[in-house]
Design a protein around this motif. Sequence first.
Motif, PDB file in Angstrom:
ATOM      1  N   ALA A  66      -0.655   9.992  -5.108  1.00  0.00           N
ATOM      2  CA  ALA A  66      -0.453   8.805  -5.937  1.00  0.00           C
ATOM      3  C   ALA A  66       1.028   8.520  -6.142  1.00  0.00           C
ATOM      4  CB  ALA A  66      -1.149   8.991  -7.291  1.00  0.00           C
ATOM      5  N   GLY A  67       1.837   9.577  -6.258  1.00  0.00           N
ATOM      6  CA  GLY A  67       3.263   9.389  -6.502  1.00  0.00           C
ATOM      7  C   GLY A  67       4.004   8.795  -5.326  1.00  0.00           C
ATOM      8  N   VAL A  68       3.647   9.227  -4.107  1.00  0.00           N
ATOM      9  CA  VAL A  68       4.392   8.749  -2.928  1.00  0.00           C
ATOM     10  C   VAL A  68       3.710   7.575  -2.238  1.00  0.00           C
ATOM     11  CG1 VAL A  68       5.302  11.068  -2.559  1.00  0.00           C
ATOM     12  CG2 VAL A  68       3.255  10.351  -1.307  1.00  0.00           C
ATOM     13  N   GLU A  69       2.534   7.167  -2.753  1.00  0.00           N
ATOM     14  CA  GLU A  69       1.801   6.093  -2.081  1.00  0.00           C
ATOM     15  C   GLU A  69       2.633   4.821  -1.989  1.00  0.00           C
ATOM     16  OE1 GLU A  69      -2.626   4.018  -2.217  1.00  0.00           O
ATOM     17  OE2 GLU A  69      -1.877   5.093  -3.966  1.00  0.00           O
ATOM     18  N   GLY A  70       3.414   4.537  -3.037  1.00  0.00           N
ATOM     19  CA  GLY A  70       4.226   3.329  -3.021  1.00  0.00           C
ATOM     20  C   GLY A  70       5.246   3.307  -1.895  1.00  0.00           C
ATOM     21  N   ASP A  71       5.682   4.501  -1.443  1.00  0.00           N
ATOM     22  CA  ASP A  71       6.646   4.555  -0.341  1.00  0.00           C
ATOM     23  C   ASP A  71       6.012   4.205   0.991  1.00  0.00           C
ATOM     24  OD1 ASP A  71       8.535   5.368  -2.172  1.00  0.00           O
ATOM     25  OD2 ASP A  71       8.202   7.499  -1.812  1.00  0.00           O
ATOM     26  N   TYR A  72       4.700   4.339   1.080  1.00  0.00           N
ATOM     27  CA  TYR A  72       3.997   4.082   2.348  1.00  0.00           C
ATOM     28  C   TYR A  72       3.073   2.874   2.246  1.00  0.00           C
ATOM     29  CZ  TYR A  72       5.777   8.721   3.166  1.00  0.00           C
ATOM     30  OH  TYR A  72       6.617   9.801   3.287  1.00  0.00           O
ATOM     31  N   THR A  73       3.155   2.157   1.124  1.00  0.00           N
ATOM     32  CA  THR A  73       2.353   0.962   0.928  1.00  0.00           C
ATOM     33  C   THR A  73       3.292  -0.201   0.640  1.00  0.00           C
ATOM     34  OG1 THR A  73       0.574   2.303  -0.016  1.00  0.00           O
ATOM     35  CG2 THR A  73       0.467  -0.071  -0.368  1.00  0.00           C
ATOM     36  N   LYS A  74       3.265  -1.194   1.479  1.00  0.00           N
ATOM     37  CA  LYS A  74       4.160  -2.339   1.331  1.00  0.00           C
ATOM     38  C   LYS A  74       3.351  -3.600   1.039  1.00  0.00           C
ATOM     39  CE  LYS A  74       7.539   0.347   2.433  1.00  0.00           C
ATOM     40  NZ  LYS A  74       8.413   0.871   1.364  1.00  0.00           N
ATOM     41  N   PRO A  75       3.769  -4.377   0.035  1.00  0.00           N
ATOM     42  CA  PRO A  75       3.051  -5.630  -0.254  1.00  0.00           C
ATOM     43  C   PRO A  75       3.239  -6.639   0.869  1.00  0.00           C
ATOM     44  CG  PRO A  75       5.045  -5.463  -1.593  1.00  0.00           C
ATOM     45  CD  PRO A  75       4.898  -4.145  -0.885  1.00  0.00           C
ATOM     46  N   THR A  76       2.181  -7.351   1.200  1.00  0.00           N
ATOM     47  CA  THR A  76       2.253  -8.359   2.256  1.00  0.00           C
ATOM     48  C   THR A  76       2.760  -9.691   1.725  1.00  0.00           C
ATOM     49  OG1 THR A  76      -0.037  -9.050   1.876  1.00  0.00           O
ATOM     50  CG2 THR A  76       0.337  -7.273   3.470  1.00  0.00           C
ATOM     51  N   GLY A  77       2.657  -9.898   0.421  1.00  0.00           N
ATOM     52  CA  GLY A  77       3.057 -11.173  -0.161  1.00  0.00           C
ATOM     53  C   GLY A  77       2.008 -12.252  -0.016  1.00  0.00           C
ATOM     54  N   LYS A  78       0.904 -11.951   0.655  1.00  0.00           N
ATOM     55  CA  LYS A  78      -0.132 -12.958   0.893  1.00  0.00           C
ATOM     56  C   LYS A  78      -0.984 -13.162  -0.360  1.00  0.00           C
ATOM     57  CE  LYS A  78      -0.310 -12.032   5.846  1.00  0.00           C
ATOM     58  NZ  LYS A  78      -1.103 -11.522   6.985  1.00  0.00           N
ATOM     59  N   ASP A  79      -1.342 -14.410  -0.586  1.00  0.00           N
ATOM     60  CA  ASP A  79      -2.147 -14.768  -1.754  1.00  0.00           C
ATOM     61  C   ASP A  79      -3.624 -14.630  -1.383  1.00  0.00           C
ATOM     62  OD1 ASP A  79      -3.366 -15.814  -3.953  1.00  0.00           O
ATOM     63  OD2 ASP A  79      -2.057 -17.578  -4.119  1.00  0.00           O
ATOM     64  N   VAL A  80      -4.187 -13.471  -1.659  1.00  0.00           N
ATOM     65  CA  VAL A  80      -5.571 -13.210  -1.261  1.00  0.00           C
ATOM     66  C   VAL A  80      -6.577 -13.917  -2.164  1.00  0.00           C
ATOM     67  CG1 VAL A  80      -5.026 -11.009  -0.171  1.00  0.00           C
ATOM     68  CG2 VAL A  80      -5.569 -11.074  -2.602  1.00  0.00           C
ATOM     69  N   ASP A  81      -6.113 -14.554  -3.227  1.00  0.00           N
ATOM     70  CA  ASP A  81      -7.022 -15.359  -4.046  1.00  0.00           C
ATOM     71  C   ASP A  81      -7.257 -16.730  -3.411  1.00  0.00           C
ATOM     72  OD1 ASP A  81      -7.311 -13.388  -6.010  1.00  0.00           O
ATOM     73  OD2 ASP A  81      -5.484 -14.042  -7.031  1.00  0.00           O
ATOM     74  N   ARG A  82      -6.253 -17.219  -2.680  1.00  0.00           N
ATOM     75  CA  ARG A  82      -6.383 -18.539  -2.040  1.00  0.00           C
ATOM     76  C   ARG A  82      -6.996 -18.432  -0.648  1.00  0.00           C
ATOM     77  NH1 ARG A  82      -0.368 -20.704  -2.521  1.00  0.00           N
ATOM     78  NH2 ARG A  82      -1.174 -22.533  -1.429  1.00  0.00           N
ATOM     79  N   VAL A  83      -6.640 -17.376   0.072  1.00  0.00           N
ATOM     80  CA  VAL A  83      -7.106 -17.213   1.457  1.00  0.00           C
ATOM     81  C   VAL A  83      -7.500 -15.763   1.672  1.00  0.00           C
ATOM     82  CG1 VAL A  83      -6.412 -17.268   3.883  1.00  0.00           C
ATOM     83  CG2 VAL A  83      -5.727 -19.124   2.355  1.00  0.00           C
ATOM     84  N   GLN A  84      -8.627 -15.539   2.352  1.00  0.00           N
ATOM     85  CA  GLN A  84      -9.068 -14.178   2.644  1.00  0.00           C
ATOM     86  C   GLN A  84      -9.076 -13.862   4.137  1.00  0.00           C
ATOM     87  OE1 GLN A  84     -11.235 -16.191   0.444  1.00  0.00           O
ATOM     88  NE2 GLN A  84      -9.783 -15.467  -1.107  1.00  0.00           N
ATOM     89  N   MET A  85      -9.138 -14.888   5.002  1.00  0.00           N
ATOM     90  CA  MET A  85      -9.141 -14.655   6.446  1.00  0.00           C
ATOM     91  C   MET A  85      -8.312 -15.731   7.141  1.00  0.00           C
ATOM     92  SD  MET A  85     -13.074 -13.450   7.292  1.00  0.00           S
ATOM     93  CE  MET A  85     -12.672 -12.665   8.854  1.00  0.00           C
ATOM     94  N   GLN A  86      -7.738 -15.346   8.283  1.00  0.00           N
ATOM     95  CA  GLN A  86      -6.918 -16.263   9.082  1.00  0.00           C
ATOM     96  C   GLN A  86      -7.372 -16.184  10.538  1.00  0.00           C
ATOM     97  OE1 GLN A  86      -2.716 -15.446   8.863  1.00  0.00           O
ATOM     98  NE2 GLN A  86      -2.208 -16.763  10.605  1.00  0.00           N
ATOM     99  N   VAL A  87      -7.467 -17.343  11.190  1.00  0.00           N
ATOM    100  CA  VAL A  87      -7.937 -17.411  12.574  1.00  0.00           C
ATOM    101  C   VAL A  87      -6.909 -18.158  13.413  1.00  0.00           C
ATOM    102  CG1 VAL A  87      -9.807 -18.125  14.108  1.00  0.00           C
ATOM    103  CG2 VAL A  87     -10.321 -17.471  11.745  1.00  0.00           C
TER     104      VAL A  87
END
Length: 783
Positions: A445-466
């Motif tokens: 849990a402590g180091v997860e943030g170092d290996y998890t990067k936010p995508t910045g994508k708004d998953v409330d507006r869009v969930q899939m892209q084609v």
Amino acid sequence: MRMRQWARDLGLGVRFAFAGGREGWVRVLLTGVGVGLGVALLLLTTALPSALDARHGREAARSDINYGAKEIPKADNTLLLASSGTTFRDKSIRGRDMQPEGPKAPLPPGVERFPAVGEMVVSPALKKLLGSDEGKLLRERLPQKIAGTIGESGLIGPTELAFYRGSDGLSPRSDGSSVAPGDQVVRIAKFGDQTSSSDPLDPVLLLLILVVFVVLLMPVAVFIAAAVRFGGERRDRRLAALRLVGSDSGMTRRVAAGEALAGAALGLVFGTGFFLVGREIAGSLEVFEVSVFPSYLDPSPALAVLVALVVMAAAVLVTLFALRGVVIEPLGVVRTAKPARRRLWWRLLLPLAGLGMLYPMVGQGRDGGDFNQYLVIGGVLLLLVGVTALLPWIVEAVVGKLGSGGIAWQLAVRRLQLSSGTAARMVNGIAVAVAGAIALQMLFAGVEGDYTKPTGKDVDRVQMQVSVPDGTPLAQSAAKFRDTEGVRRVYAYSEGYVGERRMDAELSAQVTVGDCASLREVTGLTSCRDGDVFAVQGAESDTKTEALAKPGTTVYFDSGYTDGPKTTPVAWTVPSTVKKATAREDMTGFERGGFMVTPKALPAAIAPELTGQIYLNLDESVPDVQDLVRNTAATIDPINEPMMWASSNRSERYDSIRTGLFVGAACVLALIGASLLVSQLEQLRERKKLLSSLVAFGTRRRTLSLSVLWQTAIPVALGLLLASVVGLTLGAVLLKMSDTAITVDWASVLTMTGTGAAVVLAVTLLSLPPLLRLMRPDGLRTE
């Protein structure tokens, strides 16, 4: 001479173990089963390197798509190949479309012939899925005729879902190059000749791996050590008879060690059998999407011999250590007298020494180089061994102060006061496992943030892209998705770039084409109707649009900025009616700049220069809505897989280590449960006559059952409390070593302790039926 005496005494103990009548056989059998379970897991651990090598070898042998590979020309020995994998629910499916370009085109491993157009060869697991009711939705996406199955040499696991599909439409997309623009299409001359470089593990990931191995293997060692002491009280009473016929105390202890050696030897046999059976069962199991062929699990002979020697040596040493405070005399065993209180000082030395080994690496982090592997393993090992050393002292100190209560409580407390060490041994494995799990959970849990990067994508507006392939009308594709069940909104855009010159433009700007509703999602518009053109102002990192957006300016599409085949750049004049729009963050998390154009404002000749992107807002309450979208996408382009959006991306290496931990933890939990059950049954067998005597004197069975529950609950509660303290301490030290702020996820701590308690509770409930059978007056019979 001394060695000969030791060998003779040990051999006598082995004879006693197998020639001691029914009681002796039962004890040896229980010891063998307990040790065997631990040995099976140790053998599995020794087989892991070969299993990983085998999986890597299979993966390397079928490797094909490598975008850094040198381009090769078309020949009679080349094959066009496209990545056409997909996802069905939560399962990944590896897929390839193949088009041989000559009679000598290479076949992938495990495939006997190329499937024709409209055919595919599939893995056995995928064939089973497609033939089941569960695979109805998937059959719509993969309607091709199954022309064969992929052999074991072409798969990394028996449950892998994979297919190879025949195709005749890859040539236009290859464009004579190794990788086509916008498509995952390659030309290869052989499989398994793709070179790929992998970066070395960073120090924190290496630390995670080391701690995972120690934490998973330590409970196994604890259970093996406990199993060789099964039936210790009855064994000691038998050894008193040896003293009566003239043996000295040293010989008596060596005979006892010989009995333990016999149980350990039988455990090696059982463990080998359990491992062989488990290896075959492993071929049909999948744990956290990981499966292996039985042939993968081939232990290293050297490591297997080492396991055997360590188990045999541990059996002798543990027995001699256990007898150090027991006086076996000709007329009995001096154990029922009040024993001397356990000393605390040396028990504290073990965790303190562990902390001392880890302390030099505090604050090192990933920038200080690799962690010293020996210090890490030794420090974690000593801290966890400290749990097994401290728990007997804590149980003895606590139960000695417990007061009066009901009959069941008094029976349980008195039993614990007489044999607190036995109770602690039963709980040691659980305590060690929980302490290690808490520490690992804190570290992950402590180091997860170092290996998890936010995508910045708004998953409330869009969930899939084609992505829409070139030449496919965007409007028709968008209409198909609007008709798909579970799709709420569809945002369709044609995207491209323009420059101020035909080639090698210095100024460039993005062009986004869409209807007014879609454009409002990506920029701020005051008013909009079809035919309008907007120039976006204020977008981050966009300084070119203002220079290009002057009315009457001629700009060029495909002016050397798009990938792919070079075409004649198409000119477009910025209309005099161009309007201004304000930048806003779109669903991808970026501010889109350049031109916003409605469809009527662009001539038809520009359409081929644009690429289509469709963004979907889904009603996720609709069952299998993602697969319904994938099925629609497959009718548009069977190669391109729709992209699932996520708010963050996690490192694949970090994920693989985490998955390995979950797989190992599942195996260790199974061992814990099985070993605890064997241990509990052995304890009940030891007290068979006592239980029968209490029932004969009128004690209710419910009272005895409740006393057994209390005898388990009290040590478990103390063990889990100690495990929490040690686990939190170890977790804090590991976080400081990785140069990470100390945070405690109390929900995870409670989950770990609750899981340990649940395993013990389940084992206790499973032991109640044998307990009820033992509580019969006829249990007083003796031979």
